[in-house]
Design an enzyme around this catalytic site. Sequence first.
Site, short mmCIF file in Angstrom:
data_model
loop_
_atom_site.label_atom_id
_atom_site.label_comp_id
_atom_site.label_asym_id
_atom_site.label_seq_id
_atom_site.Cartn_x
_atom_site.Cartn_y
_atom_site.Cartn_z
N LEU A 129 -0.75 -6.09 -11.71
CA LEU A 129 -1.42 -6.67 -10.56
C LEU A 129 -1.79 -5.51 -9.66
O LEU A 129 -0.99 -4.59 -9.47
CB LEU A 129 -0.50 -7.63 -9.80
CG LEU A 129 -0.15 -8.94 -10.50
CD1 LEU A 129 0.95 -9.67 -9.73
CD2 LEU A 129 -1.37 -9.82 -10.63
N ASP A 130 -2.99 -5.54 -9.10
CA ASP A 130 -3.37 -4.44 -8.21
C ASP A 130 -2.76 -4.67 -6.83
O ASP A 130 -2.15 -5.71 -6.56
CB ASP A 130 -4.89 -4.23 -8.16
CG ASP A 130 -5.64 -5.41 -7.58
OD1 ASP A 130 -5.12 -6.09 -6.69
OD2 ASP A 130 -6.78 -5.63 -8.01
N ARG A 131 -2.91 -3.71 -5.96
CA ARG A 131 -2.28 -3.75 -4.63
C ARG A 131 -2.72 -4.98 -3.83
O ARG A 131 -1.97 -5.49 -3.01
CB ARG A 131 -2.62 -2.47 -3.87
CG ARG A 131 -1.87 -2.35 -2.56
CD ARG A 131 -2.06 -1.02 -1.89
NE ARG A 131 -1.71 0.13 -2.69
CZ ARG A 131 -0.47 0.59 -2.87
NH1 ARG A 131 0.53 -0.02 -2.30
NH2 ARG A 131 -0.26 1.66 -3.61
#
Length: 182
Positions: free
Chosen positions: A27-29
Amino acid sequence: MLSQFSGTGATLSNYIPVKDVYPAGRLDRDSEGLLLLTSDGQFQHQLSNPKFEHPRTYWAQVERIPDERALRKLETGVKIGDYKTRPARVRLLPAEPDMPPRHPPVRYRKHVPTAWIELVLTEGRNRQVRRMTAAVGHPTLRLVRVAIGELRLEGMQPGEWREFTPDADTRDSMFDRKQLVP
């Protein structure tokens, strides 16, 4: 935080007291939601590799209300850069999902309505959902992965984790070890 165990700033190691596991996917930031951790490299590979086409379900809060044309484009695949996304299952959610507030909150614009859509993808390219919704004119404001296969986020709060066992949590599901072997 990024879905990793080392690096600068807060990482999963600050919250997950289990040793020798790593994320099956990422999952990205700016995204939130379900993340599976495993110590089984083959299992991780099979969940992460797009050739196995394991479904991942996302809820995306987007700017404005998508019409049928935009939803059909998302379903049939959109051109992003030099590739076209695989077909996806897409639907407009009838109401805002009941989820904990996001920190920091998404930007609010008084005169721009938002809607929630559900997308079920079988590939997971970098920032794919965000790029898909932007390509049809509805930028993503909030993105939550709510399921990977049959495993769902329901009933869990941000930062919570639990252990799952193949027998209890994945019986008759796509995560059955027999089904994962190509």
